[in-house]
Enzyme design. Structure first.
Site, mmCIF file in Angstrom:
data_model
loop_
_atom_site.group_PDB
_atom_site.id
_atom_site.type_symbol
_atom_site.label_atom_id
_atom_site.label_comp_id
_atom_site.label_asym_id
_atom_site.label_seq_id
_atom_site.Cartn_x
_atom_site.Cartn_y
_atom_site.Cartn_z
ATOM 1 N N HIS A 106 -14.657 0.733 -4.567
ATOM 2 C CA HIS A 106 -13.449 -0.043 -4.841
ATOM 3 C C HIS A 106 -13.826 -1.489 -5.137
ATOM 4 O O HIS A 106 -14.835 -1.991 -4.628
ATOM 5 C CB HIS A 106 -12.499 -0.004 -3.641
ATOM 6 C CG HIS A 106 -11.752 1.284 -3.487
ATOM 7 N ND1 HIS A 106 -10.657 1.417 -2.677
ATOM 8 C CD2 HIS A 106 -11.947 2.502 -4.053
ATOM 9 C CE1 HIS A 106 -10.195 2.661 -2.750
ATOM 10 N NE2 HIS A 106 -10.971 3.352 -3.566
ATOM 11 N N GLU A 135 -12.730 -4.425 -4.156
ATOM 12 C CA GLU A 135 -12.896 -5.360 -3.041
ATOM 13 C C GLU A 135 -14.181 -5.051 -2.259
ATOM 14 O O GLU A 135 -14.917 -5.963 -1.884
ATOM 15 C CB GLU A 135 -11.701 -5.296 -2.082
ATOM 16 C CG GLU A 135 -10.360 -5.561 -2.732
ATOM 17 C CD GLU A 135 -9.667 -4.280 -3.192
ATOM 18 O OE1 GLU A 135 -10.329 -3.401 -3.783
ATOM 19 O OE2 GLU A 135 -8.456 -4.163 -2.958
ATOM 20 N N CYS A 172 -6.429 -1.247 -0.394
ATOM 21 C CA CYS A 172 -6.213 0.014 0.316
ATOM 22 C C CYS A 172 -6.660 -0.172 1.772
ATOM 23 O O CYS A 172 -7.323 -1.156 2.100
ATOM 24 C CB CYS A 172 -7.009 1.136 -0.353
ATOM 25 S SG CYS A 172 -8.777 1.059 0.000
HETATM 26 ZN ZN LIG Z 1 -9.919 -0.068 -1.598
#
Ligand SMILES: [Zn+2]
Length: 150
Positions: free
Chosen positions: A50, A52, A80
């Site tokens: 992801h 981040e 998330c």
């Molecule tokens: Zn994430």
């Protein structure tokens, strides 16, 4: 719009143009970009890919630390639960995001919202079963060992 958020959204747009999901992230300290990331799930079989998390990983490698307190995350999409947890672990205290998890649901990316909702439930009610298993008789206890050594 803040220049760092502008960059995060720009990364997300570029990622979509390259076949990826619409997520970009920028990690900032003292008004400087230290690391960037985009969602790389279209490139690698790594669920932690992801935006981040990749920005955090790159910043940690760059600075050689497990403590990113004082850093600020700019994410094109609301993080998330996995990325949010990583931010807690590494000490990030502020995250700005553009699209919400509800906005993500609207375009067919509903997993984050579903996980957030599942985490609101008790352990017994969650879709992911978590079952505690005690140590066997005589098995070395790593928790006890840790406590003795620290
Ligand atoms: Zn994430």
């Amino acid at each position: 719009m803040d220049k760092f958020m502008e960059r995060a959204v720009e990364l997300a747009v570029e990622n979509v143009r390259c076949g990826g999901q619409p997520f970009g992230a920028v990690l900032v300290k003292n008004n400087n970009i230290v690391a960037e990331g985009v969602n790389e799930l279209h490139k690698t079989y790594d669920i932690s890919g992801h935006a981040e998390l990749l920005a955090i990983r790159r910043a940690q490698e760059h600075v050689q630390t497990n403590d990113l307190s004082g850093y600020t995350m700019y994410a094109s999409g609301e993080p998330c639960p996995m990325c949010l947890s990583a931010m807690y672990f590494v000490g990030i205290e502020k995250v700005y995001y553009c699209a919400s998890v509800e906005n993500a649901v609207e375009v067919g990316l509903g997993k984050s919202k579903a996980i957030y909702e599942d985490l609101q439930k008790t352990k017994a009610e969650r879709t992911l079963s978590m079952i505690q298993m005690p140590l066997k008789e005589g098995q070395e206890n790593p928790m006890k060992l840790w406590k003795e050594q620290s």
